[in-house]
Motif scaffolding. Structure first.
Motif: not given
Length: 147
Positions: A42-50, A93-104, A120-125
């Motif tokens: 399983s994996l979880t992640a936080i960070g940002a995309f351009e 297989h990854v699902h994401v919620v992405l936050g935009l500059s206007d808070g949406t 930053e990803i944490t991957l746990v076998e």
């Protein structure tokens, strides 16, 4: 990309993977899983995309409708898994919620994301190996617990 094995108990490994600016997240994490022979995690992640593309699965068309996000966005949440695909290689297989500059937010299945400044990803076998099999009647590969 940098990675560190931060824990290993009875053959179960926990990695922290940090992606660099400009890396494409889906491909980089997939390559890491292949390199480390990760077949069940399983994996979880936080960070940002351009910029990123998420998908909404259309069951009638049996394909993902692409939702492009052509702006800087925060990875508020990313959760997923790794299983062995029909080809015997790790399948992400990854699902994401992405936050935009206007808070949406925008969310869906992660199709691609260009990292900026980091991811930053944490991957746990988990023990054993999961198999992901293509389900032609659905148009998607799903984990097959009977495999």
């Amino acid at each position: 990309m940098k990675s560190q094995l931060v824990n290993e108990i009875s053959g179960q490994r926990t990695f922290v993977v940090v992606l660099d600016p400009g890396e494409e997240a889906f491909a980089a994490v997939t390559a890491f899983a292949v390199d480390q022979k990760v077949g069940n995690a399983s994996l979880t992640a936080i960070g940002a995309f351009e910029r990123a593309t998420v998908g909404w699965f259309d069951p009638n068309a049996k394909t993902y409708r692409k939702i492009p996000i052509d702006e800087q966005c925060e990875v508020l949440s990313a959760i997923g898994d790794v299983a062995l695909g029909d080809d015997g290689k790790p399948s992400l297989h990854v699902h994401v919620v992405l936050g935009l500059s206007d808070g949406t937010t925008r969310g869906g299945h992660l199709l691609d994301g260009i990292v900026r400044p980091t991811l930053e990803i944490t991957l746990v076998e988990a023990p054993g190996h999961l198999r992901r099999r293509k389900r032609p009647e659905l148009g998607v590969a799903l984990i097959d617990l009977d495999a």
